[in-house]
Design an enzyme around this catalytic site. Structure first.
Site, PDB file in Angstrom:
ATOM      1  N   LYS A   1      -7.745   2.958  -5.324  1.00 56.00           N
ATOM      2  CA  LYS A   1      -7.405   2.263  -4.077  1.00 56.00           C
ATOM      3  C   LYS A   1      -7.990   3.029  -2.907  1.00 56.00           C
ATOM      4  O   LYS A   1      -8.082   4.256  -2.916  1.00 56.00           O
ATOM      5  CB  LYS A   1      -5.878   2.150  -3.908  1.00 56.00           C
ATOM      6  CG  LYS A   1      -5.466   1.463  -2.607  1.00 56.00           C
ATOM      7  CD  LYS A   1      -3.961   1.422  -2.422  1.00 56.00           C
ATOM      8  CE  LYS A   1      -3.583   0.824  -1.073  1.00 56.00           C
ATOM      9  NZ  LYS A   1      -2.130   0.777  -0.852  1.00 56.00           N
TER      10      LYS A   1
ATOM     11  N   GLU B   1       6.828   0.744   8.362  1.00 53.96           N
ATOM     12  CA  GLU B   1       6.797   1.693   7.243  1.00 53.96           C
ATOM     13  C   GLU B   1       7.365   3.052   7.644  1.00 53.96           C
ATOM     14  O   GLU B   1       6.833   3.733   8.532  1.00 53.96           O
ATOM     15  CB  GLU B   1       5.366   1.854   6.728  1.00 53.96           C
ATOM     16  CG  GLU B   1       5.295   2.582   5.409  1.00 53.96           C
ATOM     17  CD  GLU B   1       4.078   2.174   4.586  1.00 53.96           C
ATOM     18  OE1 GLU B   1       3.935   2.678   3.472  1.00 53.96           O
ATOM     19  OE2 GLU B   1       3.286   1.340   5.057  1.00 53.96           O
TER      20      GLU B   1
ATOM     21  N   GLU C   1      -1.472  -2.833  -6.075  1.00 53.74           N
ATOM     22  CA  GLU C   1      -1.599  -2.051  -4.855  1.00 53.74           C
ATOM     23  C   GLU C   1      -0.268  -1.393  -4.499  1.00 53.74           C
ATOM     24  O   GLU C   1      -0.213  -0.220  -4.100  1.00 53.74           O
ATOM     25  CB  GLU C   1      -2.073  -2.954  -3.705  1.00 53.74           C
ATOM     26  CG  GLU C   1      -2.295  -2.227  -2.392  1.00 53.74           C
ATOM     27  CD  GLU C   1      -2.707  -3.149  -1.258  1.00 53.74           C
ATOM     28  OE1 GLU C   1      -2.571  -2.724  -0.096  1.00 53.74           O
ATOM     29  OE2 GLU C   1      -3.143  -4.282  -1.533  1.00 53.74           O
TER      30      GLU C   1
ATOM     31  N   GLU D   1      -6.849 -10.126   7.218  1.00 51.72           N
ATOM     32  CA  GLU D   1      -5.595  -9.367   7.208  1.00 51.72           C
ATOM     33  C   GLU D   1      -5.510  -8.419   8.399  1.00 51.72           C
ATOM     34  O   GLU D   1      -4.434  -8.218   8.966  1.00 51.72           O
ATOM     35  CB  GLU D   1      -5.468  -8.586   5.900  1.00 51.72           C
ATOM     36  CG  GLU D   1      -4.133  -7.860   5.763  1.00 51.72           C
ATOM     37  CD  GLU D   1      -3.970  -7.187   4.415  1.00 51.72           C
ATOM     38  OE1 GLU D   1      -3.507  -6.028   4.388  1.00 51.72           O
ATOM     39  OE2 GLU D   1      -4.310  -7.811   3.381  1.00 51.72           O
TER      40      GLU D   1
END
Length: 434
Positions: free
Chosen positions: A184, A229, A278, A418
């Site tokens: 990733k 987050e 992910e 995105e």
């Protein structure tokens, strides 16, 4: 080093329906706000700055030494009382951006157990009482910053990373992942907001705090935003984190007839092998880095769908009992260094992804995707990841950042879309249109 003195006083219950947001009235405010609670700071009595690989260690050393020399009267004793520093750290150890800790003169806090006020000074002769603390707060509230409306001359411009450059970077990243060596990679880009009159920072922070109540709205020395987050929160030797990976734009849905928003998000996010993969990488990254500091750790067996006004995310909450070494548990600042950067903002393996980010992005992220939040003298603190945010570079120039997790199944066009979804909170709070 300056010797500080501080007093914290109990203000009792705060009955206003808007909570701590009542204090977001000045453009130079420091803040950490969620669901009407949090901390708001005014002024500055001490500051630390550093850059490079040792920025966390030198910050922690400075903070310990500052506490050792300080005289603190704190009968309240809750997390966020006594000496408090707000801070932000550069994402990369190679960045020239100055990471910082700032100790304000006045801090107002609001939590489940009530409201408090802390007054901090470097004046040896100052009278530290409830009355002087309240007078200091009143002095900062005497002048409030003006608001501004949307103006037709306000514009968005490409930043250091254009749309075409970002898509090329995503394609190159996917090729690297397909070739092995990493699973990733997180790539970001920026856009510039050019305003025709000075930004009303306090107004922007209030807009974000109201619209994104499930996020943590932050303001630290020109770094502003509302992050979904939580990198690490420490409260009474318990660490918590919220990990996000997997995103779905709410403005571009393709629902089946009769399908609810919640069912659509569950089907497309939770049912996507790419999104689940992910997310699993991000969770494993955090728990692996946190494990050496804990005696027990728990997390959701399956991620849940977090609903925000602009996007849906796959999310997982992690909590851990911290181990004590010689009676000392790691502080929030120590843990922020230990777990940053996670796969959610860098990639896996971290060192390989970090080097590839520098090669493909061709920009210095500065504080974007770095830790932002606060710490107190007892080791408590909350450090979010500086996402959905911007840096105020001048009164009329604001740089916005957004990034995406890239895996083998990623496509440049989808990742570009995105980023626009993730820019949306700041674009709307600034009163702009794309």
């Amino acid at each position: 080093m300056t010797s500080l003195r501080a007093v914290t006083v109990d203000l009792g219950e705060h009955s206003s329906p808007t909570g701590i947001m009542d204090y977001l009235v000045r453009d130079d405010v420091l803040c950490w706000v969620r669901r009407g609670g949090g901390l708001v700071g005014f002024g500055e009595v001490a500051r630390f700055t550093d850059a490079g690989p040792g920025r966390f260690q030198t910050a922690a050393r400075w903070w310990r030494e500052l506490q050792q020399d300080a005289q603190v009267d704190n009968p309240v004793g809750l997390p966020g009382t006594g000496l408090v520093a707000f801070g932000s750290f550069a994402f990369s150890k190679t960045s020239g951006h100055a990471s910082r800790l700032i100790v304000p003169q006045v801090v107002v806090g609001l939590g489940e157990q009530g409201c408090w006020l802390t007054y901090i000074t470097d004046d040896d002769g100052a009278d530290l009482t409830a009355e002087t603390a309240e007078a200091a707060l009143a002095g900062w509230l005497d002048e409030i910053s003006a608001e501004r409306g949307a103006e037709t001359a306000d514009r968005l411009h490409p930043g250091q990373v254009s749309e075409s450059a970002f898509k090329a970077a995503v394609a190159a990243g996917v090729e690297k992942i397909s070739g092995g060596g990493l699973s990733k990679l997180v790539l970001a880009r920026d856009v510039i907001a050019e305003l025709s009159s000075p930004i009303a920072t306090a107004q922007v922070l209030r807009e974000l705090a109201i619209r994104y109540q499930d996020c943590w709205t932050y303001g630290v020395d020109g770094l502003i935003g509302s992050t979904p987050e939580m990198l690490i929160k420490v409260e009474n030797n318990v660490a918590r984190a919220r990990v996000l990976a997997g995103t779905l734009d709410r403005a571009n849905t393709h629902k089946i007839d009769g399908e609810s928003d919640a069912a659509y998000a569950e089907r497309v996010l939770a049912g996507s092998e790419k999104q689940q993969h992910e997310h699993e990488i991000a969770i494993d990254s955090l728990t692996r880095k946190l494990e050496p500091y804990t005696s027990e750790m728990t997390s959701h067996s399956e991620p849940f769908v977090l609903e925000l006004p602009n996007v849906w995310h796959l999310a997982s909450d992690v909590s851990a009992e911290l181990s004590t070494n010689g009676g000392h548990a790691p502080s929030s600042l120590e843990l922020a260094e230990a777990v940053h950067p996670t796969a959610a903002v860098c990639g896996t393996p971290t060192e390989v992804a970090g080097a590839l980010i520098r090669e493909l992005e061709q920009m210095d992220r500065g504080p974007y995707a770095g830790p932002v939040g606060w710490t107190d003298g007892a080791g408590n603190g909350e450090w979010g990841i500086a996402l959905r945010g911007a840096v105020v570079e001048s009164p009329t120039r604001v740089r916005l950042y957004a990034g995406c997790g890239i895996v083998d199944a990623s496509t440049p066009e989808a990742e570009l879309a995105e980023t626009w979804a993730k820019f949306r909170p700041m674009i709307e709070a600034l009163g702009l249109r794309r």
